[in-house]
Design a protein around this motif. Structure first.
Motif, PDB file in Angstrom:
ATOM      1  N   UNK A   1       0.850  -1.185   0.000  1.00 24.29           N
ATOM      2  CA  UNK A   1       0.000   0.000   0.000  1.00 24.29           C
ATOM      3  C   UNK A   1       0.887   1.236   0.000  1.00 24.29           C
ATOM      4  N   UNK A   2       0.490   2.246  -0.793  1.00 24.59           N
ATOM      5  CA  UNK A   2       1.152   3.545  -0.754  1.00 24.59           C
ATOM      6  C   UNK A   2       0.228   4.589  -0.154  1.00 24.59           C
ATOM      7  N   UNK A   3       0.828   5.486   0.632  1.00 30.25           N
ATOM      8  CA  UNK A   3       0.095   6.621   1.192  1.00 30.25           C
ATOM      9  C   UNK A   3       0.847   7.904   0.823  1.00 30.25           C
ATOM     10  N   UNK A   4       0.694   8.969   1.575  1.00 25.75           N
ATOM     11  CA  UNK A   4       1.314  10.244   1.190  1.00 25.75           C
ATOM     12  C   UNK A   4       2.832  10.204   1.232  1.00 25.75           C
ATOM     13  N   UNK A   5       3.394   9.525   2.251  1.00 27.44           N
ATOM     14  CA  UNK A   5       4.854   9.602   2.432  1.00 27.44           C
ATOM     15  C   UNK A   5       5.522   8.250   2.596  1.00 27.44           C
ATOM     16  N   UNK A   6       4.762   7.140   2.500  1.00 28.45           N
ATOM     17  CA  UNK A   6       5.350   5.834   2.798  1.00 28.45           C
ATOM     18  C   UNK A   6       4.732   4.734   1.947  1.00 28.45           C
ATOM     19  N   UNK A   7       5.469   3.623   1.864  1.00 26.30           N
ATOM     20  CA  UNK A   7       4.984   2.380   1.265  1.00 26.30           C
ATOM     21  C   UNK A   7       4.991   1.326   2.365  1.00 26.30           C
ATOM     22  N   UNK A   8       3.882   0.573   2.477  1.00 24.94           N
ATOM     23  CA  UNK A   8       3.715  -0.392   3.555  1.00 24.94           C
ATOM     24  C   UNK A   8       3.593  -1.802   2.998  1.00 24.94           C
ATOM     25  N   UNK A   9       4.138  -2.758   3.733  1.00 30.42           N
ATOM     26  CA  UNK A   9       3.796  -4.167   3.559  1.00 30.42           C
ATOM     27  C   UNK A   9       2.960  -4.568   4.765  1.00 30.42           C
ATOM     28  N   UNK A  10       1.710  -5.003   4.488  1.00 30.38           N
ATOM     29  CA  UNK A  10       0.799  -5.427   5.545  1.00 30.38           C
ATOM     30  C   UNK A  10       0.481  -6.896   5.380  1.00 30.38           C
TER      31      UNK A  10
ATOM     32  N   UNK B   1       6.323  -7.656  -7.645  1.00 33.27           N
ATOM     33  CA  UNK B   1       6.720  -8.636  -8.653  1.00 33.27           C
ATOM     34  C   UNK B   1       7.151  -9.910  -7.920  1.00 33.27           C
ATOM     35  N   UNK B   2       6.286 -10.937  -7.886  1.00 33.93           N
ATOM     36  CA  UNK B   2       6.567 -12.117  -7.066  1.00 33.93           C
ATOM     37  C   UNK B   2       7.877 -12.818  -7.420  1.00 33.93           C
ATOM     38  N   UNK B   3       8.214 -12.856  -8.707  1.00 32.59           N
ATOM     39  CA  UNK B   3       9.427 -13.582  -9.095  1.00 32.59           C
ATOM     40  C   UNK B   3      10.703 -12.989  -8.539  1.00 32.59           C
ATOM     41  N   UNK B   4      10.688 -11.692  -8.255  1.00 34.91           N
ATOM     42  CA  UNK B   4      11.890 -11.034  -7.745  1.00 34.91           C
ATOM     43  C   UNK B   4      11.814 -10.742  -6.252  1.00 34.91           C
ATOM     44  N   UNK B   5      10.603 -10.826  -5.700  1.00 34.18           N
ATOM     45  CA  UNK B   5      10.348 -10.455  -4.300  1.00 34.18           C
ATOM     46  C   UNK B   5      10.633  -8.982  -4.053  1.00 34.18           C
ATOM     47  N   UNK B   6      10.579  -8.178  -5.086  1.00 34.28           N
ATOM     48  CA  UNK B   6      10.759  -6.734  -4.938  1.00 34.28           C
ATOM     49  C   UNK B   6       9.426  -6.008  -5.111  1.00 34.28           C
ATOM     50  N   UNK B   7       9.346  -4.848  -4.468  1.00 34.82           N
ATOM     51  CA  UNK B   7       8.230  -3.936  -4.665  1.00 34.82           C
ATOM     52  C   UNK B   7       8.772  -2.717  -5.391  1.00 34.82           C
ATOM     53  N   UNK B   8       8.084  -2.340  -6.460  1.00 31.49           N
ATOM     54  CA  UNK B   8       8.524  -1.197  -7.271  1.00 31.49           C
ATOM     55  C   UNK B   8       7.536  -0.063  -7.089  1.00 31.49           C
ATOM     56  N   UNK B   9       8.079   1.150  -6.942  1.00 35.16           N
ATOM     57  CA  UNK B   9       7.220   2.304  -6.716  1.00 35.16           C
ATOM     58  C   UNK B   9       7.933   3.546  -7.245  1.00 35.16           C
ATOM     59  N   UNK B  10       7.176   4.450  -7.869  1.00 37.71           N
ATOM     60  CA  UNK B  10       7.729   5.736  -8.292  1.00 37.71           C
ATOM     61  C   UNK B  10       7.536   6.757  -7.202  1.00 37.71           C
ATOM     62  N   UNK B  11       8.533   7.629  -7.033  1.00 40.37           N
ATOM     63  CA  UNK B  11       8.481   8.661  -5.993  1.00 40.37           C
ATOM     64  C   UNK B  11       8.341  10.043  -6.576  1.00 40.37           C
ATOM     65  N   UNK B  12       7.816  10.951  -5.750  1.00 41.59           N
ATOM     66  CA  UNK B  12       7.702  12.340  -6.160  1.00 41.59           C
ATOM     67  C   UNK B  12       9.042  13.032  -6.325  1.00 41.59           C
ATOM     68  N   UNK B  13      10.134  12.357  -5.946  1.00 44.85           N
ATOM     69  CA  UNK B  13      11.482  12.889  -6.145  1.00 44.85           C
ATOM     70  C   UNK B  13      12.028  12.507  -7.519  1.00 44.85           C
ATOM     71  N   UNK B  14      11.202  11.915  -8.374  1.00 45.07           N
ATOM     72  CA  UNK B  14      11.658  11.552  -9.714  1.00 45.07           C
ATOM     73  C   UNK B  14      12.437  10.254  -9.783  1.00 45.07           C
TER      74      UNK B  14
END
Length: 248
Positions: free
Chosen positions: A201-210, A234-247
Motif C-alpha cells: 500500500x502507498x500513502x502520502x509519504x510511505x509504502x507499507x507491507x501489511x 513482482x513475485x518472481x523477484x520479491x521486490x516492490x517497485x514504486x515511483x516517488x515524487x522525487x523523480x
C-alpha cells in the motif's frame, strides 16, 4: 475473445467508454454514459475466459446518484444498470470494479465515495448465464474510497481516503478487518501478493507491507518514499517497485 478480435476498453472524463482495436488503433465503438463524468477504468467478464456473461462494466463519477453500467463488449449497447431508482444515492465511482468468476452466480465488487447513501463498498450478482441482471448482494460503509477494489482468496481489499485499509469477506461483506495507517489517502489500490497473505500500500509519504491474518493486520514494514505511486509487487523477484515524487 470477441470473434477473433483484439480490443481494449478505455474510459474518458467526458463520460464515454470506448472500444479500440489493439492492432490498428481504430475506434470500434463509443458509448456515452450518464451521469457524467466517468473516471474509473472499465472492467470486463468474458465467456471465453469462464464467465457466464460477456460484458464491460463502468461506473459514473458524479457527486451523487451514480450508476454502474454493463455494456455489450462487441457493440457498446447497454445491457443493464445498477443505481437509481432502486439503489439511489451511490457516491462517485472513481475506481475499477473487480469481477468474481469463482462465485455462483458470478459477482462484481466496486467502491465509491459517500453519496446520500452511507455505504461505499458494493457487491452485486450478475444473474444466471445469459443477459446481465444486477442484484444487490451486500453493501457496507468503507469510508470515502477514491480507488479500486481488489479481490483475493475470498476477501475484498480496499483503501480509503482516511488512510485505512479494509479486508472484507467477499461472500457477505462481513468480518471487516481494518488497518489505520494515518498517513493520508491510500493511493490507487491495494496490491496483493497472490501467493500469500501480504498486501502492499502507498500513502502520502510511505509504502507499507501489511499481512492479513483474517482477524487482524500486521505491519511487516513501512518505508518512507516521498509522494509514492501505487506499488507494484513482482513475485518472481520479491521486490516492490514504486515511483516517488522525487523523480526516482
Amino acid at each position: 475473445p470477441l470473434a477473433g478480435l483484439s480490443r481494449f476498453f478505455v474510459t474518458t472524463q467526458d463520460g464515454r467508454v470506448h472500444a479500440v482495436d489493439n492492432k490498428t488503433g481504430a475506434l470500434d465503438w463509443s458509448r456515452l454514459l450518464a451521469p457524467t463524468p466517468v473516471i474509473g477504468a472499465a472492467a470486463g467478464i468474458f465467456t471465453a475466459f469462464g464467465g457466464q456473461h460477456d460484458a464491460v462494466f463502468a461506473g459514473t463519477g458524479a457527486a451523487d446518484n451514480n450508476v454502474l453500467h454493463a455494456l455489450d463488449p462487441a457493440t457498446g449497447s447497454p445491457l443493464a444498470s445498477f443505481g437509481p431508482p432502486g439503489n439511489p444515492g451511490i457516491g462517485a465511482i472513481l475506481g475499477m470494479p473487480a469481477v468474481d468468476y469463482s462465485a455462483s452466480p458470478q459477482r462484481l465488487y466496486f467502491a465509491s465515495r459517500r453519496g446520500t447513501a452511507l455505504e461505499t463498498l458494493w457487491c452485486v450478482e450478475l444473474g444466471p448465464p445469459g443477459p446481465v441482471a444486477f442484484t444487490l448482494r451486500w453493501k457496507v460503509d468503507g469510508g470515502n474510497v477514491s480507488g479500486s477494489v481488489v479481490l483475493r482468496n475470498g476477501r475484498v481489499y480496499v483503501g480509503n481516503d482516511l488512510g485505512q485499509v479494509h479486508s472484507v469477506r467477499a461472500s457477505d461483506g462481513g468480518n471487516i478487518v481494518t488497518a489505520t495507517l494515518g498517513d493520508g489517502p491510500v493511493r490507487g489500490f491495494v496490491f496483493p501478493d497472490r501467493a500469500g497473505n501480504d498486501v502492499y500500500v502507498s500513502t502520502d509519504t510511505s509504502v507499507f507491507q501489511l499481512r492479513d491474518n483474517v482477524t487482524n493486520w500486521i505491519t511487516v514494514w513501512a518505508v518512507p518514499v516521498p509522494n509514492p505511486s501505487t506499488p507494484l509487487f513482482w513475485p518472481g523477484t520479491r521486490y516492490v517497485y514504486v515511483g516517488g515524487g522525487d523523480g526516482r
